[in-house]
Every structure is written in structure tokens, then in C-alpha cells.
Design a protein around this motif. Structure first.
Motif, short mmCIF file in Angstrom:
data_model
loop_
_atom_site.label_atom_id
_atom_site.label_comp_id
_atom_site.label_asym_id
_atom_site.label_seq_id
_atom_site.Cartn_x
_atom_site.Cartn_y
_atom_site.Cartn_z
N ALA A 45 0.85 -1.23 0.13
CA ALA A 45 -0.04 -0.09 0.10
C ALA A 45 0.98 1.16 0.05
CB ALA A 45 -0.92 -0.01 1.31
N GLY A 46 0.46 2.23 -0.76
CA GLY A 46 1.31 3.41 -0.93
C GLY A 46 2.26 3.59 -1.92
N LYS A 47 2.51 2.30 -2.59
CA LYS A 47 3.51 2.23 -3.62
C LYS A 47 2.89 1.81 -5.00
CE LYS A 47 7.48 0.81 -0.74
NZ LYS A 47 8.30 -0.08 -0.59
N HIS A 48 3.25 2.41 -6.10
CA HIS A 48 2.74 1.99 -7.63
C HIS A 48 2.77 0.64 -7.61
CE1 HIS A 48 2.00 6.17 -8.83
NE2 HIS A 48 2.67 6.43 -8.14
N ASN A 49 1.87 -0.32 -8.32
CA ASN A 49 1.96 -1.53 -8.62
C ASN A 49 2.25 -1.41 -10.20
OD1 ASN A 49 1.70 -4.29 -9.05
ND2 ASN A 49 -0.60 -4.01 -9.55
N HIS A 50 3.28 -2.04 -10.66
CA HIS A 50 3.90 -2.05 -12.08
C HIS A 50 3.21 -3.32 -12.64
CE1 HIS A 50 4.83 2.08 -11.65
NE2 HIS A 50 5.76 1.80 -10.62
N GLN A 51 3.15 -4.42 -12.11
CA GLN A 51 3.19 -5.82 -12.36
C GLN A 51 2.03 -6.70 -12.21
OE1 GLN A 51 7.43 -7.73 -11.34
NE2 GLN A 51 6.86 -6.61 -9.71
N LEU A 52 1.79 -7.67 -13.16
CA LEU A 52 0.90 -8.81 -12.78
C LEU A 52 1.51 -9.98 -12.51
CD1 LEU A 52 -2.03 -9.80 -13.66
CD2 LEU A 52 -1.23 -10.28 -15.85
N GLY A 53 1.06 -10.40 -11.48
CA GLY A 53 1.70 -11.52 -10.82
C GLY A 53 0.76 -12.98 -11.24
N PHE A 54 1.37 -13.87 -11.46
CA PHE A 54 0.82 -15.42 -11.59
C PHE A 54 1.45 -16.34 -10.54
CE2 PHE A 54 0.77 -19.47 -13.09
CZ PHE A 54 -0.72 -19.94 -13.31
N ILE A 55 0.69 -16.81 -9.77
CA ILE A 55 1.39 -17.71 -8.50
C ILE A 55 1.42 -19.09 -9.01
CG2 ILE A 55 0.91 -18.44 -6.28
CD1 ILE A 55 -0.39 -15.78 -5.50
N THR A 56 2.55 -19.54 -8.89
CA THR A 56 2.78 -21.05 -9.33
C THR A 56 2.98 -21.87 -7.73
OG1 THR A 56 5.23 -20.88 -9.31
CG2 THR A 56 4.24 -20.39 -11.30
N SER A 57 3.14 -21.30 -6.75
CA SER A 57 2.96 -22.14 -5.47
C SER A 57 2.95 -20.90 -4.32
CB SER A 57 4.25 -23.01 -5.39
OG SER A 57 5.46 -21.98 -5.12
N GLY A 58 2.31 -21.51 -3.31
CA GLY A 58 2.32 -20.39 -2.15
C GLY A 58 0.91 -19.67 -2.14
#
Length: 196
Positions: A45-58
Motif C-alpha cells: 500500500a502506498g506504492k505503485h503496482n507495475h506488475q501482473l503476478g501469477f502464483i505457481t506455488s504458495g
């Protein structure tokens, strides 16, 4: 790492079977693979998000802090799920949410800049982005409607039926926050259901 990439490729092909070899090669050229420890943040929170993530484990928990400083869980993202804050991603504004790992987590991230360049380069590439966004949006809409139309007990039942693999991986505190149910009330609901 090869298993993670293979898993991501399979997820993309399930969404869009028409992905070409050139589109996939371009998409893969923008990957970064992250291995995160429990309590590490993918988005803060408070920071820019520049990425799309895909979770492979976790497992990742999304949450925000309310005016009283309490954290309110808004989502859980586990294997084969997409992790991003779309308003921050699309509007270039700081995120209002934290995406924090609850378990050791491996994810593949692609920058939005790389994705947008792919839209310009490949005619069919926008379909991938649209289908991923639709998947995330449908999950968010399902959650909103559950608060509008379902009882607390129904929200709990829907969650355990839709997420059987998560049931023993998240705390009762996080689950009660996500479902909008006070923890003692959630305990009563669980006892009632077990007693049926």
C-alpha cells in the motif's frame, strides 16, 4: 523454474487456446520469477503496482487498513491465481492494498509496460490481457454480490466449497475478516455446520 514457466504457459493456453508461439515467446521474454518468504510483500500500500503476478506455488493475502488501523482481508490468491491491483496498475496510482505472502510463494511477474507493448505488437495479444482481467473481475464481482445477497453462513459455505485447498492454510482471523463475519460468530457457524 521450468516447472513454473510450464504451469504459467498452461494457464495462458487454458484462457486463450489460440496463443501463437511468437506471442508466447514475447510474453515469456518479459517474465521475472520471484521467490518470496512468508510475510514478504508482492504489492505494498502506498506504492505503485507495475506488475501482473501469477502464483505457481504458495499463498498471498490481500488486505487494507481501515480507519481504526485494523487490517481487512479482501482476497486470497493461491496456485494458478492472478495477483495484481488493477486500479493501481492501469491508472498509475499508488495501491491502497497490501498483497502479503502467507506461505513461501513463487510467482511469475510481467510488467504492465511489457504487456502493453505486446498489445501493440501482436493482434491477438490483447485477448490474453482481457481474459486475465475478466477472471480477476469475475472473482471480485462474486465477492461483492456475496455481501449483498448471501447470509454469513452462506458466504462461509460458498468459500469452503469454492476453495477446499485453502481451508486449512489460512487462519480463522483472516477468514473471518474476508467473510465479514466476527470471529465468534464464524466459530458458531462452523460448530453448527459440523453438528448437522
Amino acid at each position: 523454474m521450468e516447472d513454473a514457466i510450464r504451469q504459467y504457459k498452461q494457464a495462458i493456453h487454458q484462457l486463450n487456446p489460440g496463443v501463437t508461439a511468437d506471442e508466447w515467446a514475447y510474453f515469456q521474454s518479459g517474465f521475472t520469477i520471484h521467490t518470496l518468504k512468508p510475510k514478504a510483500f508482492f504489492i505494498e500500500a502506498g506504492k505503485h503496482n507495475h506488475q501482473l503476478g501469477f502464483i505457481t506455488s504458495g499463498l498471498i493475502r490481500g488486505y487494507y487498513l481501515n480507519e481504526q488501523g485494523e487490517d481487512i482481508t479482501t482476497l486470497f490468491v493461491s496456485e494458478n491465481g492472478w495477483a495484481t491491483d488493477y486500479p493501481s496498475l492501469l491508472m498509475h496510482r499508488p495501491s491502497r492494498y497490501n498483497f502479503q505472502c502467507l506461505e513461501p510463494t513463487t510467482l511469475i511477474a510481467v510488467s504492465y509496460e511489457h504487456i502493453r507493448a505486446g498489445y501493440d505488437r501482436f493482434v491477438g495479444f490483447e485477448r490474453n490481457g482481457r481474459l486475465i482481467a475478466e477472471t480477476v473481475l469475475m472473482e471480485q464481482q462474486r465477492r461483492i454480490e456475496s455481501f449483498q445477497f448471501d447470509s454469513a453462513e452462506q458466504r462461509y459455505l460458498d468459500f469452503i466449497n469454492s476453495n477446499p485447498s485453502l481451508f486449512n492454510r489460512i487462519s480463522l482471523t483472516h477468514l473471518s475478516s474476508y467473510l465479514g463475519i466476527e470471529r465468534p460468530s464464524l466459530s458458531r457457524i462452523r460448530r453448527k455446520i459440523v453438528g448437522l
